[in-house]
Design a protein around this motif. Structure first.
Motif, PDB file in Angstrom:
ATOM      1  N   SER A  55     -61.484  30.309 -76.613  1.00 32.33           N
ATOM      2  CA  SER A  55     -62.882  30.758 -76.524  1.00 32.33           C
ATOM      3  C   SER A  55     -63.504  30.117 -75.289  1.00 32.33           C
ATOM      4  CB  SER A  55     -63.650  30.358 -77.789  1.00 32.33           C
ATOM      5  OG  SER A  55     -63.086  30.957 -78.931  1.00 32.33           O
ATOM      6  N   LEU A  56     -63.518  30.837 -74.196  1.00 35.38           N
ATOM      7  CA  LEU A  56     -63.943  30.275 -72.918  1.00 35.38           C
ATOM      8  C   LEU A  56     -65.432  30.450 -72.650  1.00 35.38           C
ATOM      9  CD1 LEU A  56     -60.868  31.354 -70.758  1.00 35.38           C
ATOM     10  CD2 LEU A  56     -61.307  29.146 -71.868  1.00 35.38           C
ATOM     11  N   THR A  57     -66.195  30.769 -73.674  1.00 35.75           N
ATOM     12  CA  THR A  57     -67.649  30.873 -73.514  1.00 35.75           C
ATOM     13  C   THR A  57     -68.336  29.537 -73.754  1.00 35.75           C
ATOM     14  OG1 THR A  57     -67.840  31.529 -75.834  1.00 35.75           O
ATOM     15  CG2 THR A  57     -67.651  33.299 -74.191  1.00 35.75           C
ATOM     16  N   ARG A  58     -67.570  28.520 -74.054  1.00 32.13           N
ATOM     17  CA  ARG A  58     -68.114  27.187 -74.310  1.00 32.13           C
ATOM     18  C   ARG A  58     -67.128  26.145 -73.798  1.00 32.13           C
ATOM     19  NH1 ARG A  58     -66.845  24.650 -79.931  1.00 32.13           N
ATOM     20  NH2 ARG A  58     -66.404  23.042 -78.386  1.00 32.13           N
ATOM     21  N   ALA A  59     -67.582  24.900 -73.692  1.00 31.61           N
ATOM     22  CA  ALA A  59     -66.708  23.818 -73.231  1.00 31.61           C
ATOM     23  C   ALA A  59     -65.711  23.449 -74.331  1.00 31.61           C
ATOM     24  CB  ALA A  59     -67.539  22.599 -72.846  1.00 31.61           C
ATOM     25  N   ILE A  60     -64.485  23.223 -73.923  1.00 29.33           N
ATOM     26  CA  ILE A  60     -63.437  22.802 -74.859  1.00 29.33           C
ATOM     27  C   ILE A  60     -62.913  21.449 -74.397  1.00 29.33           C
ATOM     28  CG2 ILE A  60     -61.149  23.319 -75.767  1.00 29.33           C
ATOM     29  CD1 ILE A  60     -61.730  26.280 -75.357  1.00 29.33           C
ATOM     30  N   GLU A  61     -62.957  20.462 -75.265  1.00 33.72           N
ATOM     31  CA  GLU A  61     -62.530  19.102 -74.919  1.00 33.72           C
ATOM     32  C   GLU A  61     -61.063  18.897 -75.294  1.00 33.72           C
ATOM     33  OE1 GLU A  61     -64.403  16.955 -73.344  1.00 33.72           O
ATOM     34  OE2 GLU A  61     -66.249  18.161 -73.417  1.00 33.72           O
ATOM     35  N   LEU A  62     -60.247  18.517 -74.305  1.00 34.40           N
ATOM     36  CA  LEU A  62     -58.865  18.144 -74.585  1.00 34.40           C
ATOM     37  C   LEU A  62     -58.863  16.800 -75.298  1.00 34.40           C
ATOM     38  CD1 LEU A  62     -58.599  20.356 -72.405  1.00 34.40           C
ATOM     39  CD2 LEU A  62     -56.650  19.088 -71.490  1.00 34.40           C
ATOM     40  N   ASP A  63     -58.076  16.692 -76.372  1.00 30.31           N
ATOM     41  CA  ASP A  63     -58.139  15.492 -77.212  1.00 30.31           C
ATOM     42  C   ASP A  63     -56.744  15.083 -77.686  1.00 30.31           C
ATOM     43  OD1 ASP A  63     -59.352  13.414 -78.645  1.00 30.31           O
ATOM     44  OD2 ASP A  63     -59.501  14.639 -80.447  1.00 30.31           O
ATOM     45  N   GLY A  64     -55.803  15.026 -76.762  1.00 29.72           N
ATOM     46  CA  GLY A  64     -54.451  14.613 -77.132  1.00 29.72           C
ATOM     47  C   GLY A  64     -54.364  13.116 -77.360  1.00 29.72           C
ATOM     48  N   LEU A  65     -53.567  12.707 -78.332  1.00 33.53           N
ATOM     49  CA  LEU A  65     -53.396  11.287 -78.619  1.00 33.53           C
ATOM     50  C   LEU A  65     -52.042  11.059 -79.289  1.00 33.53           C
ATOM     51  CD1 LEU A  65     -54.625   8.441 -78.576  1.00 33.53           C
ATOM     52  CD2 LEU A  65     -55.561   8.904 -80.852  1.00 33.53           C
ATOM     53  N   VAL A  66     -51.217  10.219 -78.662  1.00 40.15           N
ATOM     54  CA  VAL A  66     -49.901   9.871 -79.194  1.00 40.15           C
ATOM     55  C   VAL A  66     -49.803   8.358 -79.281  1.00 40.15           C
ATOM     56  CG1 VAL A  66     -47.416   9.942 -78.802  1.00 40.15           C
ATOM     57  CG2 VAL A  66     -48.812  11.941 -78.256  1.00 40.15           C
ATOM     58  N   THR A  67     -49.284   7.851 -80.393  1.00 41.72           N
ATOM     59  CA  THR A  67     -49.087   6.418 -80.579  1.00 41.72           C
ATOM     60  C   THR A  67     -47.602   6.076 -80.406  1.00 41.72           C
ATOM     61  OG1 THR A  67     -50.936   6.267 -82.128  1.00 41.72           O
ATOM     62  CG2 THR A  67     -49.308   4.483 -82.186  1.00 41.72           C
ATOM     63  N   PHE A  68     -47.328   5.036 -79.604  1.00 50.31           N
ATOM     64  CA  PHE A  68     -45.957   4.550 -79.436  1.00 50.31           C
ATOM     65  C   PHE A  68     -45.834   3.212 -80.146  1.00 50.31           C
ATOM     66  CE2 PHE A  68     -44.296   7.651 -76.532  1.00 50.31           C
ATOM     67  CZ  PHE A  68     -45.391   8.141 -75.864  1.00 50.31           C
ATOM     68  N   GLU A  69     -44.974   3.160 -81.151  1.00 47.71           N
ATOM     69  CA  GLU A  69     -44.772   1.949 -81.934  1.00 47.71           C
ATOM     70  C   GLU A  69     -43.505   1.227 -81.476  1.00 47.71           C
ATOM     71  OE1 GLU A  69     -46.640   3.497 -86.190  1.00 47.71           O
ATOM     72  OE2 GLU A  69     -44.480   3.276 -85.952  1.00 47.71           O
ATOM     73  N   VAL A  70     -43.557  -0.101 -81.450  1.00 52.97           N
ATOM     74  CA  VAL A  70     -42.379  -0.910 -81.126  1.00 52.97           C
ATOM     75  C   VAL A  70     -41.592  -1.148 -82.403  1.00 52.97           C
ATOM     76  CG1 VAL A  70     -41.554  -3.115 -80.216  1.00 52.97           C
ATOM     77  CG2 VAL A  70     -43.555  -2.016 -79.188  1.00 52.97           C
ATOM     78  N   VAL A  71     -40.296  -0.851 -82.364  1.00 54.59           N
ATOM     79  CA  VAL A  71     -39.396  -1.069 -83.501  1.00 54.59           C
ATOM     80  C   VAL A  71     -38.408  -2.154 -83.100  1.00 54.59           C
ATOM     81  CG1 VAL A  71     -37.684  -0.033 -85.033  1.00 54.59           C
ATOM     82  CG2 VAL A  71     -39.632   1.330 -84.219  1.00 54.59           C
ATOM     83  N   TYR A  72     -38.332  -3.228 -83.900  1.00 53.91           N
ATOM     84  CA  TYR A  72     -37.429  -4.339 -83.603  1.00 53.91           C
ATOM     85  C   TYR A  72     -36.060  -4.052 -84.226  1.00 53.91           C
ATOM     86  CZ  TYR A  72     -41.721  -6.593 -82.179  1.00 53.91           C
ATOM     87  OH  TYR A  72     -42.898  -6.891 -81.552  1.00 53.91           O
ATOM     88  N   LEU A  73     -35.034  -4.144 -83.409  1.00 52.41           N
ATOM     89  CA  LEU A  73     -33.687  -3.776 -83.853  1.00 52.41           C
ATOM     90  C   LEU A  73     -32.885  -5.008 -84.292  1.00 52.41           C
ATOM     91  CD1 LEU A  73     -32.912  -1.275 -80.963  1.00 52.41           C
ATOM     92  CD2 LEU A  73     -33.836  -0.766 -83.234  1.00 52.41           C
TER      93      LEU A  73
END
Length: 236
Positions: free
Chosen positions: A218-236
């Protein structure tokens, strides 16, 4: 008679004093305590992990095809308090919002419907860019570490992947994606399939977003990009 009468009394008193001294004996305890602490590792992305594309002109988007945005890179470091073998686990914080022609996995990643990182459409996992108007999808993003730039303690390392929670590892292709629904990412020396312990890993993370077809937005209004990825540390 006097002596015979007193002797048992004296003996009884001595026994009584001896018993009292025995019961009143003092003691002290020696206690040894402490904690054997494992190495702790801290991941860090430059610019606080934020990439801002500013204003994207809606009228410049393709109406009938997915729209690829310019890829960006962020310096990535993983610093440990002592040498440690670790891995990364990625999890989308925008589950359900990936624009895809497939389906999302357990961690919120789905095949990108457009070619990314030089790989064919449908082969690179992507995370969603969130929603607008409550439930309308915007696009997706993929991420990888640049193989040529990745070093552990100043030595070149190769990317490894595990699909069984670290029980076994295989060599990943150069620049393999980090957004894996069932996998872990680690690093080993060239030719090895065993994660190598390190105190610092350095490299560059490349991020490649894409937008849905303009006909679906819908390009008649502003669209906010809101990507979010979490990187977790895993101890081996």
């Amino acid at each position: 008679m006097h002596k015979k009468f007193q002797l048992p009394t004296i003996i009884a008193v001595i026994f009584s004093l001896s018993s009292a001294c025995s019961m009143a004996a003092e003691s002290v305890d020696l206690a040894v305590s402490g904690t054997i602490a494992p190495a702790s590792c801290t991941p860090l992305l430059a610019s606080n992990g934020e990439i801002n594309y500013g204003q994207i002109k809606g009228d410049a988007l393709d109406q009938n095809n997915y729209n690829l945005l310019e890829s960006r890179q962020l310096a990535f470091t993983l610093t440990c308090s002592a040498p440690a073998a670790v891995a990364l686990r990625a999890i989308s914080a925008r589950i359900g919002s990936t624009v895809t022609e497939g389906s999302e996995g357990s961690r919120g990643f789905a095949p990108a419907p457009i070619a990314l990182f030089g790989q064919a459409a449908g082969t690179i996992p992507a995370a969603g860019l969130g929603y607008y108007d409550t439930n309308k999808k915007i696009g997706g993003l993929a991420a990888r570490l640049i193989s040529a730039d990745t070093q552990a303690d100043s030595k070149q390392v190769s990317q490894l992947v595990s699909n069984n929670n670290g029980a076994s590892w295989t060599a990943a292709t150069a620049g393999a994606p980090l957004l894996l629904n069932d996998g872990l990412t680690s690093w080993g020396t060239a030719g090895s399939q065993t994660p190598v312990p390190f105190t610092q890993l350095t490299g560059n993370m490349e991020v490649q977003p894409y937008l849905d077809k303009a006909s679906n937005l819908s390009l008649t209004r502003a669209i906010e990009l809101d990507g979010l990825v979490t990187f977790e540390v895993v101890y081996l």
